[in-house]
Write a protein that holds these residues in place. Structure first.
Motif, PDB file in Angstrom:
ATOM      1  N   THR A 334     -23.335 -12.901 -17.604  1.00 57.75           N
ATOM      2  CA  THR A 334     -22.582 -13.979 -18.250  1.00 57.75           C
ATOM      3  C   THR A 334     -22.141 -14.985 -17.201  1.00 57.75           C
ATOM      4  OG1 THR A 334     -20.507 -12.779 -18.000  1.00 57.75           O
ATOM      5  CG2 THR A 334     -21.754 -12.438 -20.068  1.00 57.75           C
ATOM      6  N   GLN A 336     -19.105 -17.691 -15.925  1.00 65.00           N
ATOM      7  CA  GLN A 336     -17.694 -18.023 -16.013  1.00 65.00           C
ATOM      8  C   GLN A 336     -17.369 -19.072 -14.948  1.00 65.00           C
ATOM      9  OE1 GLN A 336     -16.024 -14.122 -15.339  1.00 65.00           O
ATOM     10  NE2 GLN A 336     -15.775 -14.484 -13.149  1.00 65.00           N
ATOM     11  N   PRO A 373     -17.183 -22.719 -22.649  1.00 66.88           N
ATOM     12  CA  PRO A 373     -17.517 -22.801 -24.072  1.00 66.88           C
ATOM     13  C   PRO A 373     -18.876 -22.182 -24.370  1.00 66.88           C
ATOM     14  CG  PRO A 373     -17.752 -24.956 -23.042  1.00 66.88           C
ATOM     15  CD  PRO A 373     -17.107 -24.063 -22.027  1.00 66.88           C
ATOM     16  N   LYS A 374     -18.990 -21.592 -25.516  1.00 63.98           N
ATOM     17  CA  LYS A 374     -20.243 -20.931 -25.882  1.00 63.98           C
ATOM     18  C   LYS A 374     -21.393 -21.922 -26.024  1.00 63.98           C
ATOM     19  CE  LYS A 374     -17.982 -17.090 -28.278  1.00 63.98           C
ATOM     20  NZ  LYS A 374     -17.837 -16.381 -29.577  1.00 63.98           N
ATOM     21  N   GLN A 377     -24.882 -24.169 -23.071  1.00 67.29           N
ATOM     22  CA  GLN A 377     -26.075 -23.442 -22.641  1.00 67.29           C
ATOM     23  C   GLN A 377     -26.685 -24.022 -21.372  1.00 67.29           C
ATOM     24  OE1 GLN A 377     -25.766 -24.901 -25.655  1.00 67.29           O
ATOM     25  NE2 GLN A 377     -26.053 -23.390 -27.293  1.00 67.29           N
TER      26      GLN A 377
END
Length: 820
Positions: A334, A336, A373-374, A377
């Motif tokens: 992920t 961050q 934020p998701k 991308q």
């Protein structure tokens, strides 16, 4: 004292500027300002703002710095300015010569400042403006510190220069880019800032010189590091740009510059060398300025450099922000963010490489994790998120400068004794007023007044601009003072003090509108006289003669070989067409070209540079060139400095044709005629109906040519590939595929950007006959010799037949549409 001058695009910004420490504020009203889209206040609000400045010992200058059409100048300017003049307006900033002339006639006590839109670049122009009553010159942003110092040393006029804020790519007052491509004229306060858009540069052979970027977007100016030098140069006013910015920006920038300017001016006996050596700007203050607004960092402008890529912000044309969060890898692949500094709830983070932007929902310490934020991308490890809004900084500035009332400290004395009126004395600076109660004070029948109660009531200055620094009270025992009497005494005292401050600044209404008599502004600026006589072919009948301007020898040869050369009255020749090296004119070639023109029966005018700088003067003042100049018939000029320079150097009898010296109205025409101009080029931004309001006798109308949209001290060659020192033509392509030619003038280090298609007023013959200009100009700029010959033949043979052929794509410019 050196003035710190702040921008105000609204009354809130005005208050913020005053409270943060500005000595003066410049602001626009509902008309005639160069920031038509700012929150410019209405008359009543602006009058209150003027009083606010004066009550706090500050000045207010009104921007009247747009070009005005005839109906505006003749019918709207006087009633617009009258209430501000009577209320004590401290000065007006103007661009239009007609506006300056009319203000000097109608409001002779009102100081007039020459806007940077006048493109004043040297002592010649400043001296001329000084002679006609201009009290201050806002110099072109492109001037070096040495050039500014020379203006001050040689003229003594007040000089105002920009020290912080946005920089235009073009010389101010020399830009038609927004006007021609979108109808929003910078000369009318409506610039759409097309210089902040992406472009791609191509060579003459069509080869792309790189990718698309914001090639015309400059970094913001910041001169904190240079303040001691600016002060030492004798500059009178240090100007901050930013009337379109929020009030918090104004407050933050003014606060920092106030502190450093005060520090710089401390100990005037300190040796300048020592001050420069010990001068420093804190990282914290620099960071605050970056947080408030920057474009790719800051530049210290043109004070010590001519131009360069380090002054540009080609990757991003708007707020760059500050580095705030680095994207790193987290658990389970992920992503961050890691905070590089403390962040606060409400901060806005942006990614420059893609449209990713979000606000923080919580405070995050330095080194803390930032949830991404998701939808982001496009983020990758190592990418940087920039903070483009610092909520804590903005909130702090709001709290200190916007949410609090700014009060002037006053001293007071109250005397209360039985049988006499109570007397209140108020003092502020050198003002002192005294008011008293209408009735004598009576002895108390029950409860006597106490000192504490009286002081509490008198100190309630409420919404007045005052605050007691000290209040002495002499109260006789056993007297009774009604609360309403104390309230009335305090109210009348505050009103009297306010009136004592404001009344000396107010002016009487002018007794009557001015007559047509000559004023100082319309008088000739020097004893030099210029011939008003006609040239060999300058027709005075209803049929205009043709003039031709050329920038290369190939173009000149094409003109001189034309079968229709007999229809050409004059040729405007650019002396840089015969440059030998970068800074030398080939004198023999120039003399030969002048002789060639005369042999064909045409007058020869030298076309001076678009903007006159010190290096251009040096070029013109080559000793051997002076004899050649005696052979020309006149000059085509573009700026007030060139006009003034010719007043002082040109031999008598030469004629002067004005090009981009804008004469939007008859008053401007009268002024320029009085200065020796005998031929006007009709303004490119006025349409046919508006041109009819001018005096077109003896005027010149550009019939054909690629119109100059920008004159810039920056160089696209240098900023992309490095300085070549070779004059040439390249092309800018915008996001819509439209291509704009660009010519570099290496001798004067100036780039000219031209319109994508040439102007051609074919089909407008009836309108031209109504205007009756004396001359129609054919302007050749980027055309080859062959193209020049083809266009020239088509126009000269086709004009009288009513149809010009051979020019596939044209524009009529503003001849039909005009600008707002």
């Amino acid at each position: 004292m050196i003035e710190l001058l702040a921008p105000a695009g609204s009354i809130d910004s005005l208050r913020a500027a005053v409270q943060a420490g500005a000595d003066a504020v410049y602001i626009g009203g509902t008309r005639f300002g160069a920031r038509a889209y700012a929150e410019n206040p209405e008359e009543t609000e602006l009058l209150r703002g003027l009083d606010y400045c004066h009550l706090h010992g500050r000045k207010l200058y009104l921007t009247v710095n747009t070009l005005q059409k005839e109906e505006e100048l003749s019918g709207l300017l006087y009633p617009y300015l009258l209430p501000y003049y009577c209320a004590g307006l401290d000065g007006v900033i103007v661009q239009d010569f007609g506006v300056a002339a009319q203000i000097r006639e109608q409001f002779p006590a009102l100081p007039v400042h020459a806007s940077t839109q006048m493109t004043v670049t040297g002592p010649d122009g400043a001296r001329l403006l000084q002679r006609i009553g201009i009290t201050r010159v806002v110099t072109a942003r492109e001037l070096s510190l040495d050039e500014i110092r020379r203006i001050i040393d040689e003229t003594g006029i007040e000089v105002e220069t920009f020290v912080h804020g946005a920089l235009c790519y073009s010389y101010s007052g020399q830009c038609l880019l927004s006007s021609m491509i979108g109808g929003r004229s910078g000369n009318r306060g409506r610039c759409a800032q097309p210089c902040r858009l992406p472009y791609q540069l191509f060579g003459e052979d069509g080869t792309a010189g790189g990718g698309t970027s914001c090639l015309l977007s400059m970094k913001d100016l910041c001169t904190l590091e240079l303040l001691p030098e600016l002060v030492d140069a004798g500059i009178s006013s240090l100007k901050i740009e930013g009337r379109m910015k929020r009030p918090e920006y104004t407050a933050g920038v003014v606060e920092i510059y106030r502190r450093y300017l005060d520090r710089c001016c401390e100990g005037q006996t300190e040796r300048q060398e020592a001050k420069l050596k010990n001068w420093s700007v804190s990282d914290r203050d620099h960071r605050i300025l970056l947080d408030l607004y920057n474009r790719g960092g800051f530049t210290d402008g043109y004070y010590h450099r001519a131009n360069g890529p380090e002054m540009m912000s080609m990757d991003r044309p708007n707020h760059f922000g500050t580095e705030a969060v680095r994207v790193v890898s987290g658990k389970n692949k992920t992503l961050q963010g890691k905070a590089l500094e403390p962040l606060q709830k409400g901060d806005v983070l942006e990614l420059h490489e893609a449209p990713v932007s979000f606000s923080l929902r919580e405070d995050i310490p330095e080194g803390g994790k930032v949830a991404l934020p998701k939808a982001a991308q496009k983020l990758r490890p190592g990418m940087m998120l920039y903070r483009t809004k610092s909520e804590a900084l903005l909130e702090d500035l709001r709290r200190r400068y916007l949410d609090q009332d700014f009060k002037e400290k006053i001293k007071g004395g109250l005397m209360i004794s039985c049988g006499a009126p109570a007397i209140l004395r108020l003092e502020m600076r050198d003002m002192c007023v005294t008011v008293s109660t209408k009735e004598p004070i009576q002895a108390a029948s029950t409860q006597a007044a106490t000192r504490e109660a009286v002081e509490k009531q008198i100190r309630k200055l409420g919404e007045t601009p005052f605050l007691f620094e000290s209040l002495s009270i002499s109260l006789e025992d056993g007297v009774f003072v009604p609360v309403r009497e104390l309230n009335d005494l305090r109210r009348r005292g505050a009103e009297a003090l306010q009136e004592a401050i404001l009344s000396p600044l107010r002016r009487e209404m002018p007794a009557k509108l001015p007559s047509a008599k000559k004023t100082a502004l319309s008088a000739p600026a020097s004893p030099v006289t210029f011939s008003q006589g006609a040239g060999s072919k300058e027709e005075q009948s209803g049929t205009p003669a043709f003039t031709v301007s050329v920038q290369t020898e190939d173009q000149l040869r094409a003109v001189l070989c034309s079968a229709d050369i007999g229809r050409i009255a004059a040729i405007y020749f650019d002396p840089l067409a015969v440059c030998q090296g970068r800074y030398q004119v080939d004198i023999s070639r120039l003399a030969k070209r002048i002789a060639d023109i005369h042999e064909q029966g045409c007058d020869c005018y030298l076309n001076l540079p678009p903007v006159l700088r010190s290096r251009d003067r040096a070029l013109l003042e080559q000793q051997r060139l002076q004899g050649v100049l005696q052979a020309v018939d006149g000059f085509l000029i573009h700026t007030i400095d060139e006009l003034a320079y010719l007043h002082e150097t040109a031999p008598g009898g030469l004629r002067i044709a004005g090009d981009t010296l804008y004469a939007y109205n008859r008053k401007a025409q009268s002024f320029l005629r009085a200065q020796g101009i005998d031929r006007f080029t009709l303004p490119a931004e006025l349409n046919f109906r508006e041109l009819r309001t001018l005096d077109t006798a003896g005027s010149e109308l550009v019939f054909y040519g690629y119109q100059a949209l920008m004159q810039s001290a920056q160089c696209l060659w240098k900023n992309t590939d490095g300085c070549t020192r070779v004059p040439g033509v390249r092309y800018l392509k915008d996001r819509r595929g439209v291509t704009f030619p660009v010519r570099n003038r290496c001798a004067g280090c100036c780039n000219t950007i031209y319109n994508s298609v040439p102007l051609l007023l074919d089909g407008c013959r009836r309108e031209i006959e109504v205007l009756s200009p004396a001359f129609l100009r054919l302007s050749f700029t980027v055309e080859s010799g062959a193209e020049t010959a083809q266009v020239l033949a088509g126009i000269l043979s086709g004009y009288h037949s009513g149809s010009v052929n051979g020019i596939p794509e044209i524009t009529r410019g503003h001849f039909k549409r005009g600008v707002e």
